[in-house]
Design an enzyme around this catalytic site. Structure first.
Site, PDB file in Angstrom:
ATOM      1  CD  GLU A  44     -19.321  31.186   2.321  1.00 23.82           C
ATOM      2  OE1 GLU A  44     -19.954  30.682   3.263  1.00 23.82           O
ATOM      3  OE2 GLU A  44     -19.808  32.050   1.567  1.00 23.82           O
ATOM      4  CE  LYS A 119     -22.867  33.018  -0.505  1.00 25.42           C
ATOM      5  NZ  LYS A 119     -22.307  33.276   0.842  1.00 25.42           N
ATOM      6  CB  CYS A 160     -22.598  29.475   1.820  1.00 31.10           C
ATOM      7  SG  CYS A 160     -23.133  29.348   3.533  1.00 31.10           S
TER       8      CYS A 160
END
Ligand SMILES: NC(=O)CCC(=O)C(=O)O
Length: 288
Positions: A44, A119, A160
Site C-alpha cells: 500500500e 480502497k 488494507c
C-alpha cells in the site's frame, strides 16, 4: 490453468523522494521475477509516504491510454512488461478531478491495466493514546469490488482496512476468487494484535489463500520519510488451511511463496462449509 505458481511480495522501504521509491520498486520487482515469481505485488502507498498530508502531492492520474504524466503508473506498466509478470501494484494516491483515492492497479505481462481497485473502506479510527488516522479527511472511497482473472487463478483485491470487512471477503469468494490480496500498511498497535489474525481468519472462513504486502517499517537511509506513520511490516501469505506459509519481519524484503490452488479445492472438498451455508436462515447483506 496452472494450479501452481510463485507469488512474490515486495516489502518495500518507502521514503519522501518519489523517484527513488519508483527506482527501488523497479529493481525489487525485477529481483522477484528473477527469483521465479509469476505474480508480483507491491505494498500500500509504495510511491508516497503514508499520511493524509502527502496524498495530494504524490497523487497521479490513472488512465490506461495516457499515463505520460504519471510516473508511478508508467513504471508499474513497465515492471509488468519487462519482467513478464502480473503486477499487483500495491496502491498509490490517485487523483481524478478534485477527488483523491487510495488505488491499486493491476497490469498483465502485456502492460494492460486489467484491474483498478479504489480502497472501499477508508481507514478512520481513533484508539486514544495509540493511533488516530482519518483517511476520509483527504480521500474518497471507491464503490466497486475488484476481481481479476490470471492464468494462475482468480484474485480478489482489497486495500488494507478493507481486510477487516468479513462480508467483502465472502463476496469475493462467492464470485470465485481463490486468492485474496491486500496491500496494507497497518500500524504497530493494531498490527501486532490483528494483522496475522485477520488474514488467517479470512483464509479459514473462505478457504482461500490470503496475502498482504506492507511497506517496510523503516525508510531507506538515503531517502528518509517525512511521515510519522510507522508501518507494521510483516507481509505474509496464508494458505486456505490457515497456516502462514511465508512471512517477512520489519525490514525491506522480497518473499516468494509457492501457491498450489489444488489446496483450495482439497480443503473445500474436505470441509465443505461454502456449500453448507444455511441461506434459508441467513444471507448477505445482513443489516445490524
Ligand atoms: N492503511 C490502513 O488501512 C491501516 C489499517 C489498520 O491499521 C487497521 O488497524 O485496520
Amino acid at each position: 490453468m496452472s494450479k501452481k505458481f510463485q507469488l512474490g511480495l515486495v516489502q518495500l522501504s518507502v521514503g519522501g523522494d518519489k523517484g527513488h521509491n519508483i527506482a527501488r520498486a523497479i529493481s525489487f520487482v525485477q529481483e522477484a521475477s528473477k527469483k521465479g515469481a509469476n505474480v508480483v505485488a507491491l505494498p500500500e502507498c509504495w510511491n508516497s509516504p503514508y499520511g493524509t498530508d502527502y496524498f495530494s502531492e504524490y497523487a497521479e492520474k490513472i488512465d490506461n491510454s495516457k499515463n505520460t504524466e504519471s510516473p508511478s503508473v508508467t513504471a508499474m506498466q513497465r515492471m509488468a512488461i519487462e519482467n513478464s509478470v502480473y503486477l499487483i501494484g500495491g496502491s498509490i494516491p490517485e487523483k481524478e478531478g478534485d477527488r483523491l483515492y487510495n488505488t491499486s492497479c493491476v497490469f498483465n505481462p502485456e502492460g494492460k491495466l486489467i484491474a483498478k481497485h479504489r480502497k472501499l473502506h477508508l481507514y478512520d479510527l481513533d484508539i486514544p493514546g495509540k493511533i488516530k488516522f482519518q483517511e476520509s479527511s483527504t480521500l474518497s472511497a471507491g464503490n466497486k469490488l475488484t476481481v481479476f482473472d490470471t492464468p494462475y487463478g482468480k484474485f480478489g483485491l482489497g486495500i488494507c482496512y478493507d481486510i477487516r470487512f468479513v462480508e467483502y471477503a465472502s463476496v469475493l469468494t462467492a464470485k470465485g476468487c481463490q486468492i485474496l490480496c491486500y496491500p496494507g500498511a497497518f500500524n504497530k498497535t493494531t498490527g501486532e494484535a490483528h494483522w496475522e489474525l485477520l488474514q488467517r481468519g479470512r483464509a479459514v472462513d473462505n478457504q482461500v489463500y490470503v496475502c498482504t504486502i506492507s511497506p517496510a517499517r523503516h525508510s531507506p537511509k538515503e531517502n528518509p520519510s517525512p511521515s510519522s506513520y510507522v508501518a507494521w511490516g510483516h507481509s505474509m501469505v496464508v494458505n486456505p488451511w490457515g497456516t502462514t506459509i511465508a512471512k517477512a519481519e520489519e525490514e525491506e524484503k522480497i518473499i516468494i511463496a509457492d501457491i498450489d490452488l489444488s489446496k483450495v479445492e482439497e480443503i473445500r472438498k474436505n470441509i465443505p462449509i461454502l456449500t453448507q451455508k444455511r441461506k434459508d436462515v441467513y444471507s448477505l447483506p445482513t443489516e445490524l
